[in-house]
Design an enzyme around this catalytic site. Structure first.
Site, PDB file in Angstrom:
ATOM      1  N   CYS C 134       5.044   6.134  -9.524  1.00  0.00           N
ATOM      2  CA  CYS C 134       6.015   5.632 -10.486  1.00  0.00           C
ATOM      3  C   CYS C 134       6.722   6.793 -11.158  1.00  0.00           C
ATOM      4  O   CYS C 134       6.090   7.631 -11.796  1.00  0.00           O
ATOM      5  CB  CYS C 134       5.365   4.759 -11.552  1.00  0.00           C
ATOM      6  SG  CYS C 134       6.616   4.138 -12.705  1.00  0.00           S
ATOM      7  N   LYS C 169       0.349   3.441  -2.472  1.00  0.00           N
ATOM      8  CA  LYS C 169       1.816   3.395  -2.586  1.00  0.00           C
ATOM      9  C   LYS C 169       2.315   4.790  -2.916  1.00  0.00           C
ATOM     10  O   LYS C 169       2.090   5.318  -3.999  1.00  0.00           O
ATOM     11  CB  LYS C 169       2.230   2.403  -3.659  1.00  0.00           C
ATOM     12  CG  LYS C 169       3.738   2.258  -3.737  1.00  0.00           C
ATOM     13  CD  LYS C 169       4.146   0.946  -4.355  1.00  0.00           C
ATOM     14  CE  LYS C 169       5.644   0.807  -4.388  1.00  0.00           C
ATOM     15  NZ  LYS C 169       6.045  -0.424  -5.074  1.00  0.00           N
ATOM     16  N   ASN C 196       8.283   3.810  -2.927  1.00  0.00           N
ATOM     17  CA  ASN C 196       8.619   3.537  -4.313  1.00  0.00           C
ATOM     18  C   ASN C 196      10.047   4.035  -4.553  1.00  0.00           C
ATOM     19  O   ASN C 196      10.716   4.510  -3.642  1.00  0.00           O
ATOM     20  CB  ASN C 196       7.631   4.248  -5.248  1.00  0.00           C
ATOM     21  CG  ASN C 196       7.417   3.460  -6.538  1.00  0.00           C
ATOM     22  OD1 ASN C 196       8.380   2.959  -7.130  1.00  0.00           O
ATOM     23  ND2 ASN C 196       6.179   3.349  -6.986  1.00  0.00           N
ATOM     24  N   GLY C 247      12.265  -0.967   0.256  1.00  0.00           N
ATOM     25  CA  GLY C 247      13.348  -0.112  -0.202  1.00  0.00           C
ATOM     26  C   GLY C 247      14.666  -0.694   0.270  1.00  0.00           C
ATOM     27  O   GLY C 247      15.116  -0.413   1.363  1.00  0.00           O
TER      28      GLY C 247
END
Ligand SMILES: Cc1cc2nc3c(=O)[nH]c(=O)nc-3n(C[C@H](O)[C@H](O)[C@H](O)COP(=O)(O)OP(=O)(O)OC[C@H]3O[C@@H](n4cnc5c(N)ncnc54)[C@H](O)[C@@H]3O)c2cc1C
Ligand SMILES: Cc1cc2nc3c(=O)[nH]c(=O)nc-3n(C[C@H](O)[C@H](O)[C@H](O)COP(=O)(O)OP(=O)(O)OC[C@H]3O[C@@H](n4cnc5c(N)ncnc54)[C@H](O)[C@@H]3O)c2cc1C
Ligand SMILES: Cc1cc2nc3c(=O)[nH]c(=O)nc-3n(C[C@H](O)[C@H](O)[C@H](O)COP(=O)(O)O)c2cc1C
Ligand SMILES: Cc1cc2nc3c(=O)[nH]c(=O)nc-3n(C[C@H](O)[C@H](O)[C@H](O)COP(=O)(O)O)c2cc1C
Ligand code: FES
Ligand code: FES
Lengths: 270, 307, 307, 270
Positions: C134, C169, C196, C247
């Site tokens: 993140c 991830k 991500n 994505g």
């Protein structure tokens, strides 16, 4: 240059003609008329998706200030174009590219088109019948079925002997137009094919077999090529195809937008 | 408020541009094509297509495809080679009142050096932009730009081979670009070009083939703008070198965004494909923005984001 | 050709999905919102908003802005916390015939471990997706995902804390993602989620402020699709783990592109904002494509790009 | 849901009304009518640029199958919308959000709008005059100049006492509408403001000063807030604003799309 839509009509499911108008749009920089085989880069709307302009060939020069395109709704760009209505604006660049060469000595033009490939060939037919009484022409137009044989009537009306073929036999001969072309040349070749030239545009496989035939009979073949384009004016090097460099006997990459879109079929690395 | 004509001139280290707008390498050919559309003397500068020691054929077609708000290209640095450039292209460019930035690349440090040396001797080149970030060639290119020591070595070699201003064009395809900017600075770069394209790929699901023959290509255009603005901002705050910002600049608003983030100059790349007049419209738009906001010097825009 | 109903089921390591389509973490809340639009049992799986040990407030607004074919977000992982999730949100999700993938994150390896342990004991969780990528939180998040050893440590700790399938991830904001995928595999991950968001930034030139309060944010949506497809393809060829590709997937064509590149499953993220029915339309579209192309098993799509 | 444009008209430079039609578009899931203060998320065209839907408030419910929006062309999304013509399709989600609360005991509604803020307040006025004869209302409408005072005539026609103010004095009082509101309350407050509620929508500074005034006079103030939205349905957590959590006495982030767009102005962290 910002042009205005005058007319945008669906001829048959997915095939359209659009007339656009802007001062001098039918002229090259020098003020001379756009040449058959040249194309324009169009952008419908300011969105960045789709981002790039779309190339369309000059179909008919209506006047110095007005041109017509014949186009197939292929994807998003042409779909956007198809939704424009008279009065809407469209951003246009052109005319671009080299156009069909018509070197001295040409007496008989064989115009060979498949499907939407007829788009630039109509401009050529206009030019020959309007301005080159010295050149005779015959047209060979193929399509999937009757409806997709575009422009055949128009060619006939011009007094051009026109042959058609469809894959399903719904118009003209059943099969590929190249067979008819072959028959035609075969039949006439005893009278000599000096001064003949084939002008072709259409699906890739058709172009290949026309090029092979032209080679077989020793007839010049000028063909209009397609390629993904970004700039359309020779700056990005994105639209190249392999072409024989006669000087060095090796193949080099040439720009479809700038060195083409019309090439001597003999030089193309198919 | 008296509206005076603002000064658009900016200093990119030792290189002074009459305005902050240059063309991005590889998107403006060698200038000839666009000279039909406007007077190239209007530009702050012209960056040439990447030049190598020997002419290069480039990659096989298809070389480009469109993506959402962007495009992928794998031209593979097709170019006429530095000698032919100097002989045939440079004289044309030298005829305009603008700065000529020669973009170069090589497969080895020695090649970078050799290209630089030739350009250094040529008349009419005002700066060398060193591409160590091309994602579309096997050797060299990005391999240099993703390795700190190679970055240093290439820039150092170029630096030593010329007295012209040296601009390092860095790769965005790294975890943290700041150390690379830092190494380039230490190696003697006078300015940075940020960013080159992002490495991308697209597949045609009908024929199940990559959309470009090279399989992967460089992603440019508005799609990458947020990434580019972020990188310019990061580098501006961390490193002392002036920046040429680029990546999806389509109009004056976008250009100003980059300047606020920290760019001293900006480059229009993909924009020129969509609108050949983009660079000149951007210049006009920056001037208008400055007038409307009472900014008298383009330098006063740089890094002015309130973050 | 006989048109038989193809099998859409895929195996993500030990986790079997009835079809390859899941929702992307943070774009589907905890499922309740979208349950008004379609039957969640249609989905291959539901990935929850990121869960932390304690509830989190998230970042101050504005938290999002639109960019060309994409958006930036800096939600800052606002969430109810793992306990509240188990008590109040999970029972609702457990009522559907679909796989529940709990997305987790922490500020320390111990926090990742603790969240995992609680979810491991909860009924109705089918897999743990570990967010180490993140870009919108100061500590943790991307800091783990851009460091090879931290990647290993976090995944290892999670692996040891649960017998549920573990999905790592990964961050696309790295020079080369393959070593990270590799480390995750060695640490015991059963599958990978790629990608991500990209780190981006946008500036409002009127008020000269960043468009989101957090200054930088995560770029998602179609703009990043070429980057995501490239990463999936790279990792598929290099690492043995099954991949959930994501994505910028907006429709079935995009989803198939990812599967051809090497994804076993795909996630719809930003797409759900634009079209709440996107996930189910994608499932239907994949099935249609398989029928039209005579593909009887979804597994036969995976990695089938002719590159 | 796909709706169809029935009418899309420019009222004054940059301000439009659009009527759209689709089965049940004026109804909530449960079949009950959409509530004033609710909004819809619209997407004009399939392009990914602009990508996200745009929120617009219910301006008037024309029927169960037809609603009207009043919108200002602010940027690219609304510009796209403004180019749609009758018959065009538009993708719509809604009605969404909570709507203006009308708790028992409310007897007098003060409707305060600035500029385009009048959009949801018209729906409120419609509701009050059509269905709540038990409630009286007064309206306070401000704008830059005469043209930008939208909807004042319509309010008057409904029998709602309507006050206007413009920054340039070209209509009503010169200055801010909040001054008139202040005067009004001041003048009437001796009769008691119990059962009064202020409903506000408009530019942020206006909302702040209305909220301050409401607080000063101890009148409830419900205000419709704006925020950038991605999903519009509570899933992305992107649209939050700071709101007082009365239970814990601390401020928390609440979703404008889902917990709002209408909030008790007293709770908002301005
Ligand atoms: C010189 C030239 C002249 C042309 N003349 C005509 C014409 O007169 N009439 C006509 O119908 N079509 C013509 N085409 C093809 C036409 O350009 C494409 O059909 C069109 O670009 C498709 O765009 P799209 O957005 O609808 O499709 P999409 O598939 O969504 O396009 C995606 C991208 O691929 C490119 N692309 C897709 N197909 C082609 C193609 N066949 N050739 C080049 N690029 C393509 C698009 O330009 C765009 O960048 C010509 C192409 C060239 C190169
Ligand atoms: C609940 C709600 C109800 C609304 N009702 C109305 C209405 O009835 N009439 C009307 O004219 N406007 C209304 N707005 C504002 C309207 O949504 C924006 O003007 C519109 O989204 C601008 O989009 P654009 O593409 O034209 O502008 P751009 O500036 O290009 O938009 C860029 C991005 O910012 C967002 N954005 C820009 N301005 C606003 C804003 N003021 N509020 C929220 N997001 C914004 C857009 O949605 C988009 O995501 C409302 C907003 C909200 C939140
Ligand atoms: C077709 C094309 C060719 C390019 N060639 C080069 C090049 O030769 N050297 C280089 O340094 N960058 C090259 N670039 C990168 C651009 O200079 C620029 O960094 C990048 O495209 C981002 O800017 P944009 O989004 O404005 O195009 C090329 C880009 C494109 C699209
Ligand atoms: C608003 C928003 C919130 C997100 N929150 C999370 C999160 O909590 N955890 C996580 O792992 N990824 C999160 N993501 C990333 C998505 O799951 C996904 O990886 C990314 O958006 C790319 O996919 P897309 O382009 O389809 O949206 C978030 C993305 C968005 C847009
Ligand atoms: S399209 Fe750019 S060179 Fe041909
Ligand atoms: S807009 Fe997504 S939660 Fe409100």
């Amino acid at each position: 240059m910002i042009a205005r839509i005058r007319k945008n009509e669906e001829l048959l499911e997915g095939y359209f003609i659009v007339d656009i108008e802007a001062e001098g749009i039918g002229l090259r920089k020098a003020g001379r008329p756009a040449v058959p085989g040249q194309f324009y880069m169009l952008k419908a709307g300011p969105s960045t998706d789709p981002l790039l302009r779309r190339p369309l060939s000059l179909h008919r020069k209506l006047s110095d200030d007005s041109v017509r395109f014949l186009y197939r709704r292929a994807g998003r760009g042409t779909a956007l174009l198809s939704r424009l209505i008279p009065g809407d604006e469209i951003d246009v660049l052109g005319p671009l590219g080299n156009g069909f060469p018509m070197p001295a000595g040409i007496k008989h033009a064989l115009i060979v088109g498949g499907g939407i490939g007829i788009a630039p060939l109509m401009a050529l037919a206009d030019y020959i019948s309007d301005e080159r009484k010295d050149i005779s022409a015959a047209a060979f137009i193929g399509g999937r079925s009757r409806e997709y044989v575009l422009g055949a009537d128009e060619f006939s009306r011009k007094g051009i002997e026109t042959f058609t073929a469809t894959e399903d036999g719904s118009l003209g001969k059943k099969g590929f137009i190249t067979h008819i072309l072959d028959e035609y040349i075969h039949e006439h070749k005893h009278k000599g094919t000096g001064g003949w030239a084939i002008y072709s545009c259409g699906p890739h496989p058709m172009l290949i077999s026309v090029a092979a035939m032209a080679k077989k009979y020793g007839i010049k073949n000028y063909t209009s090529m397609e390629s993904n384009m970004a700039c359309g004016i020779g700056a990005c090097m994105g639209c190249v195809i392999g072409v024989l460099d006669r000087e060095h006997g090796s193949s080099v990459y040439k720009k479809v937008c700038d060195d083409g879109p019309v090439f001597d079929a003999d030089d193309i690395v198919w | 408020m008296v509206k005076i004509k603002p000064s658009l001139s900016v200093k990119l280290g030792p290189l002074t541009l009459k305005n902050p707008v240059v063309t991005a390498s590889g998107t403006f050919g060698y200038g000839e094509e666009y000279s039909k559309y406007f007077d190239l003397s209007l530009l702050g500068g012209i960056t040439t297509k990447g030049l190598s020691l020997k002419p290069m054929q480039g990659n096989p077609p298809p070389r480009l495809c469109e993506t959402p708000s962007g495009m992928l290209n794998a031209i593979g640095l097709q170019n006429v080679g530095v000698d032919d450039f100097i002989k045939r292209k440079l004289p044309f460019l030298a005829g305009f009142d603008t700065k000529v930035i020669a973009n170069i690349f090589g497969n080895t440090v020695e090649e970078y050096e050799a290209v630089t040396a030739r350009l250094d001797r040529a008349k009419g080149v005002h700066a060398i932009e060193v591409n160590i970030s091309c994602p579309n060639v096997k050797k060299g290119g990005m391999a240099f730009g993703t390795d700190l020591e190679a970055t240093y070595d290439v820039i150092r070699a170029v630096r030593n081979a010329t007295s012209l201003p040296v601009i390092a064009k860095l790769s965005p395809n790294v975890t943290d670009i700041v150390p690379f900017a830092d190494r380039a600075a230490h190696a003697g770069a006078d300015a940075l070009s940020l960013i080159n394209t992002l490495l991308g790929m697209a597949i045609d699901i009908k024929n199940r083939k990559p959309r470009i023959a090279n399989i992967t290509g460089g992603l440019s255009g508005p799609a990458i703008r947020p990434v580019a603005v972020r990188i310019v901002w990061q580098v501006y705050r961390a490193v002392g070198l002036p920046i040429i910002g680029m990546g999806g600049i389509m109009n004056a608003e976008d250009a100003i965004e980059f300047m606020l983030a920290g760019a001293t100059a900006v480059a229009a790349g993909t924009a020129s494909f969509v609108n050949p007049l983009a660079p000149v419209e951007i210049i006009a738009g920056i001037e208008r923005y400055m007038i409307e906001n009472g900014i008298d010097h383009a330098h006063h825009l740089i890094g002015q984001v309130q973050a």
